[in-house]
Scaffold this motif. Structure first.
Motif, PDB file in Angstrom:
ATOM      1  N   LEU A  37       0.873  -1.202   0.334  1.00 56.36           N
ATOM      2  CA  LEU A  37       0.387  -0.212  -0.006  1.00 56.36           C
ATOM      3  C   LEU A  37       0.947   0.732   0.060  1.00 56.36           C
ATOM      4  O   LEU A  37       0.561   2.291  -0.811  1.00 56.36           O
ATOM      5  N   ASN A  38       1.811   1.307   0.920  1.00 52.55           N
ATOM      6  CA  ASN A  38       3.258   2.253   0.966  1.00 52.55           C
ATOM      7  C   ASN A  38       3.569   2.450  -0.776  1.00 52.55           C
ATOM      8  O   ASN A  38       4.083   3.378  -1.492  1.00 52.55           O
ATOM      9  N   GLU A  39       4.538   1.396  -1.219  1.00 50.34           N
ATOM     10  CA  GLU A  39       5.319   1.152  -2.225  1.00 50.34           C
ATOM     11  C   GLU A  39       4.056   1.564  -3.091  1.00 50.34           C
ATOM     12  O   GLU A  39       4.622   2.202  -4.741  1.00 50.34           O
ATOM     13  N   ASN A  40       2.756   1.306  -3.570  1.00 50.55           N
ATOM     14  CA  ASN A  40       2.634   1.204  -4.903  1.00 50.55           C
ATOM     15  C   ASN A  40       1.784   3.024  -4.675  1.00 50.55           C
ATOM     16  O   ASN A  40       0.764   2.843  -5.470  1.00 50.55           O
ATOM     17  N   ASN A  48      -4.298  23.139 -13.552  1.00 49.21           N
ATOM     18  CA  ASN A  48      -5.356  23.733 -13.744  1.00 49.21           C
ATOM     19  C   ASN A  48      -6.753  22.990 -13.755  1.00 49.21           C
ATOM     20  O   ASN A  48      -7.523  22.709 -14.456  1.00 49.21           O
ATOM     21  N   GLY A  49      -6.589  21.584 -12.731  1.00 49.75           N
ATOM     22  CA  GLY A  49      -7.792  21.418 -12.619  1.00 49.75           C
ATOM     23  C   GLY A  49      -7.414  19.816 -13.403  1.00 49.75           C
ATOM     24  O   GLY A  49      -8.624  19.079 -13.619  1.00 49.75           O
ATOM     25  N   GLU A  50      -6.823  19.909 -14.384  1.00 48.22           N
ATOM     26  CA  GLU A  50      -6.201  18.420 -15.406  1.00 48.22           C
ATOM     27  C   GLU A  50      -5.250  17.966 -15.416  1.00 48.22           C
ATOM     28  O   GLU A  50      -4.471  17.944 -14.836  1.00 48.22           O
ATOM     29  N   GLU A  51      -5.693  16.125 -14.908  1.00 44.07           N
ATOM     30  CA  GLU A  51      -4.439  15.347 -14.329  1.00 44.07           C
ATOM     31  C   GLU A  51      -3.779  14.956 -15.900  1.00 44.07           C
ATOM     32  O   GLU A  51      -3.582  15.528 -17.297  1.00 44.07           O
ATOM     33  N   ILE A  52      -2.591  15.258 -15.049  1.00 45.04           N
ATOM     34  CA  ILE A  52      -1.066  16.105 -16.363  1.00 45.04           C
ATOM     35  C   ILE A  52      -0.664  14.270 -16.085  1.00 45.04           C
ATOM     36  O   ILE A  52      -0.314  13.630 -16.956  1.00 45.04           O
ATOM     37  N   LEU A  53      -0.040  13.811 -14.952  1.00 44.29           N
ATOM     38  CA  LEU A  53       0.681  12.292 -14.669  1.00 44.29           C
ATOM     39  C   LEU A  53       0.576  11.524 -13.019  1.00 44.29           C
ATOM     40  O   LEU A  53       0.072  13.077 -12.538  1.00 44.29           O
ATOM     41  N   SER A  54       0.646  10.633 -13.058  1.00 47.95           N
ATOM     42  CA  SER A  54       0.412  10.018 -12.261  1.00 47.95           C
ATOM     43  C   SER A  54       1.732   9.054 -11.964  1.00 47.95           C
ATOM     44  O   SER A  54       2.066   8.417 -12.546  1.00 47.95           O
ATOM     45  N   ARG A  55       2.120   9.679 -10.787  1.00 47.97           N
ATOM     46  CA  ARG A  55       3.365   8.735 -10.590  1.00 47.97           C
ATOM     47  C   ARG A  55       4.195   8.101  -9.212  1.00 47.97           C
ATOM     48  O   ARG A  55       3.247   8.267  -8.197  1.00 47.97           O
ATOM     49  N   SER A  56       4.837   7.188  -8.891  1.00 47.29           N
ATOM     50  CA  SER A  56       4.446   5.840  -8.054  1.00 47.29           C
ATOM     51  C   SER A  56       5.631   6.348  -7.255  1.00 47.29           C
ATOM     52  O   SER A  56       6.986   7.170  -7.284  1.00 47.29           O
ATOM     53  N   MET A  57       5.698   5.961  -5.479  1.00 49.78           N
ATOM     54  CA  MET A  57       6.963   6.118  -5.165  1.00 49.78           C
ATOM     55  C   MET A  57       8.360   5.878  -5.930  1.00 49.78           C
ATOM     56  O   MET A  57       9.531   6.766  -5.469  1.00 49.78           O
ATOM     57  N   GLY A  58       8.318   4.858  -5.770  1.00 48.67           N
ATOM     58  CA  GLY A  58      10.113   4.296  -6.650  1.00 48.67           C
ATOM     59  C   GLY A  58      10.222   5.490  -7.830  1.00 48.67           C
ATOM     60  O   GLY A  58      11.405   5.872  -7.811  1.00 48.67           O
TER      61      GLY A  58
END
Ligand code: MTE
Ligand code: MO
Length: 175
Positions: A37-40, A48-58
């Motif tokens: 749960l922590n690592e993922n 401006n409210g629009e998602e650009i990127l999703s990043r993992s902890m790694g």
């Protein structure tokens, strides 16, 4: 008579041993689930409210982590200095391709609905606004496990920690 008693005792010990073994096994599963749960955990960058990127902890760690000290002030208690490990929020935003030159500010939001607006002056500082994931060498932990993370936005130069953001999930750059 004695023999019968002994057999009972041995039987009970065996039952207890099995219960111990099973709960131990289940807890092992729970512990690795917690670690996952922590690592993922993801952290998302918005403009401006629009998602650009999703990043993992790694991926975040790979941007270059640093250890720093900051004062945590919990309700009604004295401030306590802790060592945190994290990445400058600025680094994460810049690496996401966001041009911070003409941005007005950054709103960091959390899973509990809490949001903190951070000025560009603070964001652009080389040693102030971090996205942290470890406190004193241990994962900050998810909200469900009683932690303040997995990510916690920390404004290192704040004397107290009232403008920090626990359970931080997104940073929305205002343009
Ligand atoms: N997500 C989230 N972050 C938050 C809060 C909150 O309610 N939710 N409270 C703020 C306040 S008022 C304080 S004093 C600090 C410290 O909270 P703590 O004592 O639970 O660490 O977190 C800040 N960040
Ligand atoms: Mo607070």
């Amino acid at each position: 008579m004695k023999n019968k008693q002994n057999r009972w005792i041995i039987g009970i010990i065996m039952v207890l041993a099995v219960i111990l073994g099973v709960t131990g096994f289940l807890n092992r599963g729970a512990a690795s689930e917690k670690a996952a749960l922590n690592e993922n955990a993801v952290f998302k960058v918005f403009v401006n409210g629009e998602e650009i990127l999703s990043r993992s902890m790694g991926e975040i760690q790979a941007l270059g982590e640093s250890d720093f000290h900051a004062n945590l002030k919990t309700n009604g208690k004295e401030a306590v200095e802790h060592q945190y490990t994290g990445v400058l929020l600025k680094t994460i935003l810049e690496d996401s391709g966001v041009d911070l030159q003409n941005a007005k500010g950054v709103v960091v939001s959390a899973v509990d609905g809490y949001a903190v607006s951070v000025s560009m002056e603070k964001i652009l500082d080389e040693d102030n606004v971090y996205l942290a994931y470890k406190r004193d060498g241990e994962p900050i932990g998810t909200r469900d496990e009683g932690g303040k993370g997995p990510y916690q936005m920390i404004i290192r130069k704040d004397a107290f920690s009232q403008h920090w953001c626990k359970y931080a999930l997104t940073a929305d750059v205002q343009k």
